[in-house]
Motif scaffolding. Sequence first.
Motif, PDB file in Angstrom:
ATOM      1  N   TYR A 176      14.774 -81.517  43.783  1.00 53.90           N
ATOM      2  CA  TYR A 176      15.696 -81.466  42.643  1.00 53.90           C
ATOM      3  C   TYR A 176      15.439 -82.598  41.679  1.00 53.90           C
ATOM      4  CZ  TYR A 176      18.202 -78.736  46.123  1.00 53.90           C
ATOM      5  OH  TYR A 176      18.539 -77.830  47.079  1.00 53.90           O
ATOM      6  N   ARG A 177      15.733 -82.327  40.447  1.00 58.98           N
ATOM      7  CA  ARG A 177      15.670 -83.393  39.459  1.00 58.98           C
ATOM      8  C   ARG A 177      16.771 -83.142  38.449  1.00 58.98           C
ATOM      9  NH1 ARG A 177      10.274 -85.119  36.020  1.00 58.98           N
ATOM     10  NH2 ARG A 177      11.344 -86.432  34.502  1.00 58.98           N
ATOM     11  N   LYS A 178      17.544 -84.184  38.206  1.00 60.86           N
ATOM     12  CA  LYS A 178      18.603 -84.075  37.221  1.00 60.86           C
ATOM     13  C   LYS A 178      17.976 -84.192  35.830  1.00 60.86           C
ATOM     14  CE  LYS A 178      23.117 -85.945  36.355  1.00 60.86           C
ATOM     15  NZ  LYS A 178      23.951 -87.136  36.413  1.00 60.86           N
ATOM     16  N   VAL A 179      18.302 -83.277  34.964  1.00 57.93           N
ATOM     17  CA  VAL A 179      17.702 -83.310  33.633  1.00 57.93           C
ATOM     18  C   VAL A 179      18.757 -83.101  32.554  1.00 57.93           C
ATOM     19  CG1 VAL A 179      15.454 -82.451  34.398  1.00 57.93           C
ATOM     20  CG2 VAL A 179      17.192 -80.812  33.687  1.00 57.93           C
ATOM     21  N   ASN A 180      18.407 -83.536  31.386  1.00 61.70           N
ATOM     22  CA  ASN A 180      19.210 -83.250  30.210  1.00 61.70           C
ATOM     23  C   ASN A 180      18.656 -81.959  29.594  1.00 61.70           C
ATOM     24  OD1 ASN A 180      20.184 -83.042  27.608  1.00 61.70           O
ATOM     25  ND2 ASN A 180      20.212 -85.261  27.285  1.00 61.70           N
ATOM     26  N   PRO A 181      19.503 -80.913  29.514  1.00 64.08           N
ATOM     27  CA  PRO A 181      18.995 -79.620  29.023  1.00 64.08           C
ATOM     28  C   PRO A 181      18.377 -79.721  27.633  1.00 64.08           C
ATOM     29  CG  PRO A 181      21.257 -79.414  29.831  1.00 64.08           C
ATOM     30  CD  PRO A 181      20.932 -80.883  29.827  1.00 64.08           C
ATOM     31  N   GLN A 182      18.872 -80.677  26.828  1.00 66.35           N
ATOM     32  CA  GLN A 182      18.316 -80.836  25.477  1.00 66.35           C
ATOM     33  C   GLN A 182      16.861 -81.293  25.534  1.00 66.35           C
ATOM     34  OE1 GLN A 182      20.696 -79.942  23.439  1.00 66.35           O
ATOM     35  NE2 GLN A 182      22.409 -80.209  24.852  1.00 66.35           N
ATOM     36  N   LYS A 183      16.517 -81.955  26.641  1.00 67.96           N
ATOM     37  CA  LYS A 183      15.166 -82.501  26.738  1.00 67.96           C
ATOM     38  C   LYS A 183      14.328 -81.738  27.746  1.00 67.96           C
ATOM     39  CE  LYS A 183      16.768 -87.104  25.534  1.00 67.96           C
ATOM     40  NZ  LYS A 183      17.350 -88.316  26.094  1.00 67.96           N
ATOM     41  N   LEU A 184      14.793 -80.549  28.048  1.00 66.91           N
ATOM     42  CA  LEU A 184      14.163 -79.770  29.107  1.00 66.91           C
ATOM     43  C   LEU A 184      12.663 -79.572  28.893  1.00 66.91           C
ATOM     44  CD1 LEU A 184      14.991 -78.418  31.707  1.00 66.91           C
ATOM     45  CD2 LEU A 184      15.353 -76.304  30.448  1.00 66.91           C
ATOM     46  N   SER A 185      12.295 -79.245  27.658  1.00 69.11           N
ATOM     47  CA  SER A 185      10.888 -78.924  27.444  1.00 69.11           C
ATOM     48  C   SER A 185       9.989 -80.137  27.685  1.00 69.11           C
ATOM     49  CB  SER A 185      10.671 -78.353  26.046  1.00 69.11           C
ATOM     50  OG  SER A 185      11.125 -79.280  25.095  1.00 69.11           O
ATOM     51  N   ALA A 186      10.518 -81.331  27.372  1.00 73.83           N
ATOM     52  CA  ALA A 186       9.724 -82.538  27.610  1.00 73.83           C
ATOM     53  C   ALA A 186       9.613 -82.838  29.096  1.00 73.83           C
ATOM     54  CB  ALA A 186      10.350 -83.721  26.888  1.00 73.83           C
ATOM     55  N   VAL A 187      10.695 -82.571  29.805  1.00 72.28           N
ATOM     56  CA  VAL A 187      10.714 -82.869  31.232  1.00 72.28           C
ATOM     57  C   VAL A 187       9.868 -81.874  32.020  1.00 72.28           C
ATOM     58  CG1 VAL A 187      12.198 -82.956  33.269  1.00 72.28           C
ATOM     59  CG2 VAL A 187      12.983 -83.957  31.125  1.00 72.28           C
ATOM     60  N   CYS A 188       9.891 -80.631  31.586  1.00 76.46           N
ATOM     61  CA  CYS A 188       9.276 -79.576  32.382  1.00 76.46           C
ATOM     62  C   CYS A 188       7.764 -79.468  32.200  1.00 76.46           C
ATOM     63  CB  CYS A 188       9.888 -78.223  32.048  1.00 76.46           C
ATOM     64  SG  CYS A 188      11.590 -78.140  32.562  1.00 76.46           S
ATOM     65  N   GLY A 189       7.236 -80.078  31.152  1.00 74.95           N
ATOM     66  CA  GLY A 189       5.806 -79.903  30.937  1.00 74.95           C
ATOM     67  C   GLY A 189       5.501 -78.432  30.793  1.00 74.95           C
ATOM     68  N   ASP A 190       4.527 -77.947  31.537  1.00 69.40           N
ATOM     69  CA  ASP A 190       4.227 -76.518  31.411  1.00 69.40           C
ATOM     70  C   ASP A 190       4.644 -75.741  32.648  1.00 69.40           C
ATOM     71  OD1 ASP A 190       2.385 -77.741  32.931  1.00 69.40           O
ATOM     72  OD2 ASP A 190       0.667 -77.260  31.666  1.00 69.40           O
ATOM     73  N   LEU A 191       5.709 -76.191  33.289  1.00 64.50           N
ATOM     74  CA  LEU A 191       6.262 -75.425  34.398  1.00 64.50           C
ATOM     75  C   LEU A 191       6.839 -74.106  33.881  1.00 64.50           C
ATOM     76  CD1 LEU A 191       8.366 -77.987  36.451  1.00 64.50           C
ATOM     77  CD2 LEU A 191       6.126 -77.065  37.000  1.00 64.50           C
ATOM     78  N   ASP A 192       6.843 -73.126  34.757  1.00 60.91           N
ATOM     79  CA  ASP A 192       7.536 -71.881  34.476  1.00 60.91           C
ATOM     80  C   ASP A 192       8.990 -72.093  34.856  1.00 60.91           C
ATOM     81  OD1 ASP A 192       6.342 -69.737  33.372  1.00 60.91           O
ATOM     82  OD2 ASP A 192       5.266 -69.189  35.196  1.00 60.91           O
ATOM     83  N   VAL A 193       9.854 -72.208  33.877  1.00 56.15           N
ATOM     84  CA  VAL A 193      11.238 -72.523  34.203  1.00 56.15           C
ATOM     85  C   VAL A 193      12.162 -71.357  33.902  1.00 56.15           C
ATOM     86  CG1 VAL A 193      13.179 -74.066  33.757  1.00 56.15           C
ATOM     87  CG2 VAL A 193      10.864 -74.961  33.775  1.00 56.15           C
TER      88      VAL A 193
END
Length: 161
Positions: free
Chosen positions: A117-134
């Motif tokens: 698990y990783r806590k994330v800010n949804p506004q910054k999701l794309s930066a956090v996820c890189g190119d994961l399939d989310v």
Amino acid sequence: MGLRHPNPKLAKIHRSYSVEEIARVFKVHKNTVRNWFEQGMEPIDGQRPAVVRGHEIRRFLDERRARAKRPSGAGRIYCLPCRAPKVPAGNMAECLAAGDTTATLQGICPDCNRMIYRKVNPQKLSAVCGDLDVTVTQARPRIEETTKPNVKCDSTGDGHP
Ligand SMILES: [Zn+2]
């Protein structure tokens, strides 16, 4: 990070390779090659056992290398038992949004098969996820009030049972 990054250029573009050949050319274990399939390397359609074009091996390894170089752990979730940030199995994660500012990114550790698990800010999701399939799942407020979701969202990041 301890990851090995085989040189993509070892694959000849116009050749096709079996799993055994890939393992030999890149000096990796056959299981590693099987992991590469899970991580997105595409075999030639309909061939059993699997055969991969050299071109595809290069594409896959190049992308994988680019991903590993990415700073700030984008696309990775820390696995406590493994004590390392991991790219979730299948390069896939689910984002459970609990509000406008809180969400939990969850995936499966490719090495120990535990949920990570990783806590994330949804506004910054794309930066956090890189190119994961989310896959983004909106947690419904009513459910949240009555039953605690079975993911912990505390800031220590201790998401393991
Ligand atoms: Zn793990």
